[in-house]
Each structure stands twice: as structure tokens, then as C-alpha cells.
Design an enzyme around this catalytic site. Structure first.
Site, PDB file in Angstrom:
ATOM      1  N   CYS A 238       0.848  -1.186   0.000  1.00  0.00           N
ATOM      2  CA  CYS A 238       0.000   0.000   0.000  1.00  0.00           C
ATOM      3  C   CYS A 238       0.884   1.236   0.000  1.00  0.00           C
ATOM      4  O   CYS A 238       1.763   1.360   0.846  1.00  0.00           O
ATOM      5  CB  CYS A 238      -0.905  -0.019   1.234  1.00  0.00           C
ATOM      6  SG  CYS A 238      -1.916   1.454   1.332  1.00  0.00           S
ATOM      7  N   ASN A 247       1.902  -8.762  -0.953  1.00  0.00           N
ATOM      8  CA  ASN A 247       1.055  -9.790  -0.334  1.00  0.00           C
ATOM      9  C   ASN A 247       1.827 -11.103  -0.335  1.00  0.00           C
ATOM     10  O   ASN A 247       2.731 -11.301  -1.143  1.00  0.00           O
ATOM     11  CB  ASN A 247      -0.204 -10.022  -1.185  1.00  0.00           C
ATOM     12  CG  ASN A 247      -1.183  -8.887  -1.084  1.00  0.00           C
ATOM     13  OD1 ASN A 247      -1.173  -7.995  -1.907  1.00  0.00           O
ATOM     14  ND2 ASN A 247      -2.042  -8.925  -0.099  1.00  0.00           N
TER      15      ASN A 247
HETATM   16  P1  HMG Z   1     -10.597  12.847   0.435  1.00  0.00           P
HETATM   17  O1  HMG Z   1      -9.597  13.832  -0.059  1.00  0.00           O
HETATM   18  O2  HMG Z   1     -10.838  12.783   1.888  1.00  0.00           O
HETATM   19  O3  HMG Z   1     -12.014  12.941  -0.265  1.00  0.00           O
HETATM   20  O4  HMG Z   1     -10.141  11.423  -0.119  1.00  0.00           O
HETATM   21  P2  HMG Z   1     -12.863  14.124  -0.789  1.00  0.00           P
HETATM   22  O5  HMG Z   1     -14.264  13.630  -0.718  1.00  0.00           O
HETATM   23  O6  HMG Z   1     -12.477  15.400  -0.107  1.00  0.00           O
HETATM   24  O7  HMG Z   1     -12.423  14.216  -2.338  1.00  0.00           O
HETATM   25  C1  HMG Z   1     -11.139  14.599  -2.784  1.00  0.00           C
HETATM   26  C2  HMG Z   1     -11.034  14.333  -4.265  1.00  0.00           C
HETATM   27  O8  HMG Z   1     -11.113  12.926  -4.499  1.00  0.00           O
HETATM   28  C3  HMG Z   1     -12.163  14.966  -5.082  1.00  0.00           C
HETATM   29  O9  HMG Z   1     -11.636  15.223  -6.381  1.00  0.00           O
HETATM   30  C4  HMG Z   1     -13.171  13.842  -5.188  1.00  0.00           C
HETATM   31  O10 HMG Z   1     -14.018  13.949  -6.291  1.00  0.00           O
HETATM   32  C5  HMG Z   1     -12.248  12.648  -5.338  1.00  0.00           C
HETATM   33  P3  HMG Z   1     -11.097  16.681  -6.784  1.00  0.00           P
HETATM   34  O11 HMG Z   1     -12.254  17.588  -6.526  1.00  0.00           O
HETATM   35  O12 HMG Z   1      -9.920  16.943  -5.875  1.00  0.00           O
HETATM   36  O13 HMG Z   1     -10.723  16.515  -8.221  1.00  0.00           O
HETATM   37  N1  HMG Z   1     -12.857  11.412  -4.879  1.00  0.00           N
HETATM   38  C6  HMG Z   1     -12.902  10.302  -5.632  1.00  0.00           C
HETATM   39  N2  HMG Z   1     -12.467  10.041  -6.878  1.00  0.00           N
HETATM   40  C7  HMG Z   1     -12.670   8.783  -7.357  1.00  0.00           C
HETATM   41  N3  HMG Z   1     -13.259   7.817  -6.633  1.00  0.00           N
HETATM   42  C8  HMG Z   1     -13.705   8.056  -5.392  1.00  0.00           C
HETATM   43  C9  HMG Z   1     -13.550   9.343  -4.847  1.00  0.00           C
HETATM   44  N4  HMG Z   1     -13.859   9.896  -3.655  1.00  0.00           N
HETATM   45  C10 HMG Z   1     -13.445  11.166  -3.701  1.00  0.00           C
HETATM   46  N5  HMG Z   1     -14.279   7.070  -4.701  1.00  0.00           N
HETATM   47  C11 HMG Z   1     -10.359   9.114  -0.618  1.00  0.00           C
HETATM   48  C12 HMG Z   1     -10.746  10.243   0.307  1.00  0.00           C
HETATM   49  C13 HMG Z   1     -10.695   7.821   0.088  1.00  0.00           C
HETATM   50  C14 HMG Z   1     -11.134   9.206  -1.906  1.00  0.00           C
HETATM   51  C15 HMG Z   1      -8.849   9.190  -0.953  1.00  0.00           C
HETATM   52  O14 HMG Z   1      -8.132   9.351   0.243  1.00  0.00           O
HETATM   53  C16 HMG Z   1      -8.340   7.970  -1.673  1.00  0.00           C
HETATM   54  O15 HMG Z   1      -8.744   7.674  -2.786  1.00  0.00           O
HETATM   55  N6  HMG Z   1      -7.392   7.238  -1.066  1.00  0.00           N
HETATM   56  C17 HMG Z   1      -6.797   6.062  -1.643  1.00  0.00           C
HETATM   57  C18 HMG Z   1      -6.995   4.914  -0.729  1.00  0.00           C
HETATM   58  C19 HMG Z   1      -6.451   3.636  -1.335  1.00  0.00           C
HETATM   59  O16 HMG Z   1      -6.857   3.232  -2.409  1.00  0.00           O
HETATM   60  N7  HMG Z   1      -5.496   2.970  -0.629  1.00  0.00           N
HETATM   61  C20 HMG Z   1      -4.956   1.719  -1.056  1.00  0.00           C
HETATM   62  C21 HMG Z   1      -5.942   0.621  -0.909  1.00  0.00           C
HETATM   63  S1  HMG Z   1      -6.171   0.089   0.784  1.00  0.00           S
HETATM   64  C22 HMG Z   1      -5.013  -1.170   1.008  1.00  0.00           C
HETATM   65  O17 HMG Z   1      -4.182  -1.369   0.173  1.00  0.00           O
HETATM   66  C23 HMG Z   1      -5.106  -2.050   2.235  1.00  0.00           C
HETATM   67  C24 HMG Z   1      -5.713  -3.422   1.941  1.00  0.00           C
HETATM   68  O18 HMG Z   1      -4.971  -4.091   0.939  1.00  0.00           O
HETATM   69  C25 HMG Z   1      -5.729  -4.262   3.213  1.00  0.00           C
HETATM   70  C26 HMG Z   1      -4.359  -4.309   3.904  1.00  0.00           C
HETATM   71  O19 HMG Z   1      -3.344  -4.687   3.288  1.00  0.00           O
HETATM   72  O20 HMG Z   1      -4.350  -3.930   5.071  1.00  0.00           O
HETATM   73  C27 HMG Z   1      -7.153  -3.300   1.448  1.00  0.00           C
HETATM   74 MG    MG Z   2      -3.139  -5.190   1.263  1.00  0.00          MG
END
Ligand code: HMG
Ligand code: MG
Length: 304
Positions: A238, A247
Site C-alpha cells: 500500500c 502480499n
Molecule cells: P478525500 O480527499 O478525503 O475525499 O479522499 P474528498 O471527498 O475530499 O475528495 C477529494 C477528491 O477525491 C475529489 O476530487 C473527489 O471527487 C475525489 P477533486 O475535486 O480533488 O478533483 N474522490 C474520488 N475520486 C474517485 N473515486 C472516489 C472518490 N472519492 C473522492 N471514490 C479518498 C478520500 C478515500 C477518496 C482518498 O483518500 C483515496 O482515494 N485514497 C486512496 C486509498 C487507497 O486506495 N489505498 C490503497 C488501498 S487500501 C489497502 O491497500 C489495504 C488493503 O490491501 C488491506 C491491507 O493490506 O491492510 C485493502
Molecule cells: Mg493489502
């Protein structure tokens, strides 16, 4: 132990999200198709998150649409909020995954909100999913340690797991995001969660940063957990978890399970070919020990 284990393949999502290189939609679709052909019938294919945050997962809608012809497989995608849910549904998602963290530090870094705020964001997603007949999986990150907050108490994980379960998640995937866990800690954490929820509805999502993932999985299997998240070639990590690597590799898991007499239904030759194909695309050999060993063996056999 001889019960069927269910593997949830993470390569196209967790695997590719941490790569410097952006992989084309066509190659991501081909990766998913090859994984299913190898026998992996549950594959996480993308994430409907901000493309500014994770450019590697941009166009996940095209990937999901591009694999819609593949039969007998279930495709998962990550959604952090309603915006993601809307986009996932428009692309035909039937299973979505929400993702929370057991630590405040990681929640902030990863999804820019507190744990409690993330639950508030998930509530409408789960309510709509229920109405739409969409299954929701719930992740908890940092269950065995956090890069920001350090040690995590098993009770904190169990409490959050109950919250996600009560909201309607059908399965809780417990993520050792930075791969720091060791078997007894993994067991303690799984016992704490298993005391609250049916063990059949838990999954182990262990990153292999410190080389402990297989041992941790074995400990979890002894506790009765039967769902394992893994990624072909050991891809993954991540971007918001400093120091995290991939993984646990699907090849390594399959080799261990088959060696224990547990039938996985996965064709190792096809899986290896898929891993090698993606490794070629990324320009480096797979980190999976089993893939390396099998590749070396093939080279030897080809020479003799
Ligand atoms: P934010 O900045 O708090 O959200 O982000 P916001 O509502 O203020 O929006 C900011 C911008 O993001 C806006 O766009 C929104 O439209 C856009 P702008 O006006 O700046 O152009 N936005 C989105 N765009 C596309 N899809 C959406 C969306 N929501 C808002 N759904 C947010 C919050 C969660 C969106 C952001 O922080 C984010 O995308 N983070 C990425 C998280 C991520 O993908 N992390 C990796 C996966 S998790 C992982 O790997 C762990 C896991 O494998 C398990 C483990 O290993 O533990 C699952
Ligand atoms: Mg993971």
C-alpha cells in the site's frame, strides 16, 4: 485442515496499486483472465478510489467491464465511499469491498479520515448495497501493527470487525498491511476476532514484508480460518504504508496447501506462466520463492 481453502486473488488490485509503472487496461484485463484460467475464481480487479491518490487503479471501470464476459468467477473492487460505489455499480460491480483500519494513523494516511468517519462513509454504501443485492466485504488494515501508531490491541481489531459485520459485511478480511506479524500474535488476534464472529466469515490478508506470512497463515488455519488473500508473484503493498511490501504470493500459498494435501483447484503451471508474464511487464523477476524455484528448475530441465 483438509477442508477446502478459498483463495481471494489480489494481484490486479493490491498487486498493481503499489507499482511505479502504470499497467494498461488491456494488460490488466489479460492478467485477470489468466488468473481465472489458472483456477482463481475470486479476483479483486481494481479500486474506485481517487486517481490522484492511486493512479495505478485509474480506469478500474474499464477493467471491470472488460472482464464481464468471464464466467464462473467473482470479481471484487474497493470502494471507499458512495462516490466509489456509484462508479463501481455503473461498471457492473456485484461485490465491493470497504476498507477501514484498526489504527487512527493509518486511517488518516490512507483515506484521509478518522476510523469513526470512515464507518460513517461506509454506512450509506452498505445500506445501498443491501438494497441493490450487492455483497460487501470489509477490510481491516494494520491488524498486527501500524507504521504510524505501532502496536495494535487484538480487542481493537475485534471491536472494529464487529462494527463492519453489524453493518452487513459478509466477510471480514484482516490485513497485516506491513507484514510485521508473527504466528502467535496472528493467532491471538484471530482468536479475539473469532470469539466475536463466525470464523468461517474471516479472511487472512497477510503481507510478507518480514517473511512471516506463510507461518501466520498456518497459525490462522489452525484456528479454523479458511479464506486467504494472496497475490500472484507476491506483488503488492500500500503506497500509504511505509515499508510495506507485497502480499503473500499465491504460488507460495498453493505450494504449501497442496503439500499439506489441501486441494486448491489451482493449476500451478498456468499460475506460474501468469506471474512470469506480469513480471516481464514490470521488468523484474517475481519475489515469490516458489515461482523462483520453479523457474530455476525449468531452466535446469531445459538445459539437460
Ligand atoms: P478525500 O480527499 O478525503 O475525499 O479522499 P474528498 O471527498 O475530499 O475528495 C477529494 C477528491 O477525491 C475529489 O476530487 C473527489 O471527487 C475525489 P477533486 O475535486 O480533488 O478533483 N474522490 C474520488 N475520486 C474517485 N473515486 C472516489 C472518490 N472519492 C473522492 N471514490 C479518498 C478520500 C478515500 C477518496 C482518498 O483518500 C483515496 O482515494 N485514497 C486512496 C486509498 C487507497 O486506495 N489505498 C490503497 C488501498 S487500501 C489497502 O491497500 C489495504 C488493503 O490491501 C488491506 C491491507 O493490506 O491492510 C485493502
Ligand atoms: Mg493489502
Amino acid at each position: 485442515m483438509s477442508d477446502q481453502i478459498h483463495i481471494v486473488e489480489m494481484g490486479p488490485r493490491d498487486g498493481l496499486q503499489n507499482e511505479k509503472m502504470l499497467v494498461s487496461v488491456e494488460a490488466r484485463i489479460a492478467f485477470v483472465e489468466a488468473l481465472v484460467a489458472a483456477g482463481l475464481n475470486t479476483v479483486e480487479v481494481g479500486a474506485f478510489v481517487s486517481p490522484k491518490a492511486i493512479p495505478q487503479m485509474a480506469s478500474s471501470d474499464q477493467v471491470l467491464r472488460g472482464v464481464s464476459h468471464v464466467k464462473d468467477a467473482e470479481f471484487h473492487v474497493l470502494v471507499p465511499n458512495e462516490k466509489g460505489y456509484d462508479a463501481a455499480r455503473a461498471a457492473g460491480a456485484k461485490v465491493v469491498s470497504v476498507f477501514a483500519a484498526a489504527s487512527e494513523g493509518f486511517s488518516r494516511a490512507n483515506i484521509n479520515c478518522s476510523v469513526a468517519e470512515s464507518i460513517e462513509r461506509f454506512k450509506p454504501v452498505l445500506a445501498r448495497a443491501k438494497a441493490d443485492g450487492v455483497k460487501v466485504r470489509g477490510y481491516i488494515s494494520c491488524v498486527l501493527g501500524c507504521p504510524f501508531d505501532g502496536e495494535i490491541k487484538p480487542k481493537a481489531v475485534a471491536d472494529l470487525a464487529v462494527t463492519l459485520w453489524d453493518l452487513g459485511c459478509y466477510e471480514i478480511s484482516l490485513g497485516d498491511t506491513i507484514g510485521v506479524g508473527t504466528p502467535l500474535k496472528a493467532r491471538e488476534m484471530l482468536r479475539a476476532v473469532g470469539a466475536e464472529l463466525p470464523v468461517d466469515n474471516l479472511a487472512m490478508h497477510f503481507h510478507d514484508t518480514y517473511g512471516q506470512a506463510l507461518a501466520n497463515l498456518y497459525a490462522g488455519m489452525e484456528e479454523g480460518v479458511r479464506v486467504i488473500d494472496s497475490a500472484a508473484g507476491g506483488l503488492g503493498g500500500c503506497p500509504y504504508a511505509p515499508g510495506a511490501t507485497g502480499n503473500v504470493a499465491t504460488e507460495d500459498v498453493v505450494y504449501m496447501l497442496e503439500g499439506m494435501g489441501v486441494k486448491t483447484g489451482i493449476d500451478m503451471d498456468r499460475l506460474l506462466a501468469t506471474t512470469n508474464e506480469v513480471a516481464g511487464l514490470l521488468g523484474r523477476p517475481p519475489v515469490s520463492r516458489v515461482a523462483s524455484a520453479l523457474n530455476a528448475k525449468r531452466k535446469r530441465l531445459a538445459k539437460s
